[in-house]
Design an enzyme around this catalytic site. Structure first.
Site, PDB file in Angstrom:
ATOM      1  N   GLY A   1       4.835   3.722   6.238  1.00  0.00           N
ATOM      2  CA  GLY A   1       5.085   3.158   7.542  1.00  0.00           C
ATOM      3  C   GLY A   1       5.709   1.739   7.374  1.00  0.00           C
ATOM      4  O   GLY A   1       5.172   0.689   8.076  1.00  0.00           O
TER       5      GLY A   1
ATOM      6  N   ASN B   1       0.978  -1.325   0.198  1.00  0.00           N
ATOM      7  CA  ASN B   1      -0.100  -0.144   0.002  1.00  0.00           C
ATOM      8  C   ASN B   1       0.792   1.077  -0.054  1.00  0.00           C
ATOM      9  O   ASN B   1       0.836   2.178   0.872  1.00  0.00           O
ATOM     10  CB  ASN B   1      -0.969   0.027   1.198  1.00  0.00           C
ATOM     11  CG  ASN B   1      -1.941   1.095   1.305  1.00  0.00           C
ATOM     12  OD1 ASN B   1      -2.573   1.134   0.422  1.00  0.00           O
ATOM     13  ND2 ASN B   1      -1.848   1.904   2.305  1.00  0.00           N
TER      14      ASN B   1
ATOM     15  N   ASN C   1       0.362   5.598   3.638  1.00  0.00           N
ATOM     16  CA  ASN C   1       0.910   4.473   2.869  1.00  0.00           C
ATOM     17  C   ASN C   1       1.801   3.582   3.654  1.00  0.00           C
ATOM     18  O   ASN C   1       2.233   4.075   4.989  1.00  0.00           O
ATOM     19  CB  ASN C   1       1.876   5.167   1.701  1.00  0.00           C
ATOM     20  CG  ASN C   1       1.466   6.322   0.991  1.00  0.00           C
ATOM     21  OD1 ASN C   1       0.538   6.166   0.272  1.00  0.00           O
ATOM     22  ND2 ASN C   1       1.770   7.683   1.537  1.00  0.00           N
ATOM     23  N   THR C   2       1.911   2.339   3.412  1.00  0.00           N
ATOM     24  CA  THR C   2       2.651   1.198   4.391  1.00  0.00           C
ATOM     25  C   THR C   2       2.596  -0.118   3.647  1.00  0.00           C
ATOM     26  O   THR C   2       1.867  -0.322   2.756  1.00  0.00           O
ATOM     27  CB  THR C   2       2.059   1.022   5.383  1.00  0.00           C
ATOM     28  OG1 THR C   2       2.076   2.192   6.506  1.00  0.00           O
ATOM     29  CG2 THR C   2       2.435   0.096   6.121  1.00  0.00           C
ATOM     30  N   THR C   3       3.778  -0.585   3.510  1.00  0.00           N
ATOM     31  CA  THR C   3       3.923  -1.759   3.084  1.00  0.00           C
ATOM     32  C   THR C   3       4.394  -2.962   4.257  1.00  0.00           C
ATOM     33  O   THR C   3       5.208  -2.539   5.091  1.00  0.00           O
ATOM     34  CB  THR C   3       5.117  -1.940   2.072  1.00  0.00           C
ATOM     35  OG1 THR C   3       4.959  -1.193   0.748  1.00  0.00           O
ATOM     36  CG2 THR C   3       5.530  -3.574   1.459  1.00  0.00           C
TER      37      THR C   3
END
Length: 330
Positions: free
Chosen positions: A291, A202, A250-252
């Site tokens: 993040g 994301n 946003n984050t993966t």
């Protein structure tokens, strides 16, 4: 012209969990499957289609030592322990951290409500912000977390728009140019070693294949071209554009699971090595608006020489495969 996967722009409406009309969906197929064979490890998904939003639960009943590598300016994690029986990845941003409590609830039920110290499970939660492309406030709660654990299977995992990745988006230099992200996975056996990578992408960045092509994100709707974010940011810097605030949310999230025994120091370096490698697949990565968090877990079942370096190199390629599978580009 390549196939487009635009994510709709966000609008706001006062609709939350109390307004859900459809039941949770357990074990959805997503856009495909990745088979794996790692004894003692199972993965399940559950979703609220009214969101859509969801959870992905990684279950290791026998427990696994863990190293956690957290990067970026917007990490959303509860726990982050050095040992785990389960991980719960979820949408819903900080609200989605509630899903991990549902995993705890279900594990307590499974032990017959045993509360002696040796029976206490260890679960961490990690979340992505998936409100951007939708018009409601529905989030993964404790009930959905428990559903995710009930749906685990030990033979394959769904990839694509499924589980915690059902509402994920990528390439968000501008939300109008975002496209759908998703959940990816990859698995390999190398001699006695087994490696499984699970990721929910994301990211603010775009997804890049091994030829350097952008396969998802930052799509110009007028030209049908996917631009590298470096082009956009270079233009903004050159023009001294005052509004350079990055797009938030946003984050993966990634889990790398192996059966190979490592020391705590080796496991921590393994986590760092694999997480660092993922910048090849996601550009940019680990930004102030992301993040990104990676959990490296081992069940400590087999021994191989120099595990951190050698397995880290192999796992780095698997992580790239996993990212690509999240958008069906593997």
């Amino acid at each position: 012209m390549s196939e487009h996967h635009p994510a709709p722009p966000r609008t706001t409406a006062p609709v939350g969990n109390d307004h859900r009309r459809r039941p949770a969906v357990l074990g959805a197929a997503g856009d495909g499957w990745v088979d794996f064979d790692l004894p003692g490890v199972a993965i399940g998904t559950a979703e609220y289609p009214d969101g859509p939003t969801g959870v992905t639960v990684l279950s290791i009943p026998g427990g696994a030592r863990t190293a956690v590598d957290k990067r970026g300016g917007a990490v959303g994690v509860s726990g982050g322990f050095p040992y785990h029986h389960a991980l719960c990845f979820a949408g819903g941003s900080s609200f989605g951290l509630a899903a991990a409590s549902g995993v705890y609830d279900e594990l307590l039920r499974r032990t017959g409500y045993a509360t002696d110290f040796g029976s206490l499970p260890v679960v961490s939660g990690a979340v992505v912000y998936d409100f951007t492309p939708r018009d409601n406030a529905i989030y993964p709660d404790a009930g959905l977390g428990a559903d995710g654990l009930r749906a685990v299977r030990a033979d394959r995992v769904a990839v694509g728009r499924v589980g915690a990745g059902v509402g994920a988006t990528v390439g968000k230099v501008d939300n109008a140019r975002a496209e759908w992200g998703g959940q990816g996975a990859a698995f390999a056996r190398v001699g006695p070693a087994r490696l499984l990578v699970l990721t929910v992408v994301n990211a603010i960045g775009v997804i890049v294949d091994r030829d350097g092509g952008i396969v998802r994100g930052n799509l110009d709707p007028a030209t049908g071209r996917r631009r590298h974010p470096a082009e956009d940011y270079a233009e903004l810097v050159a023009a001294a554009t005052p509004d350079l605030a990055p797009t938030g949310g946003n984050t993966t999230l990634t889990a790398v699971v192996t059966n190979v025994r490592m020391t705590d120091t080796e496991l921590a370096q393994f986590a760092t090595q694999v997480h660092s490698s993922m910048h090849r697949a996601i550009q940019p990565f680990h930004t102030i608006a992301d993040g990104d968090t990676l959990f490296a877990l081992t069940t400590d079942e087999v021994t191989v020489p120099a595990p951190s370096l050698r397995l880290g190199t192999v796992a780095a390629e698997l992580a790239w495969d996993a990212v690509l599978s999240s958008v069906d580009a593997a």
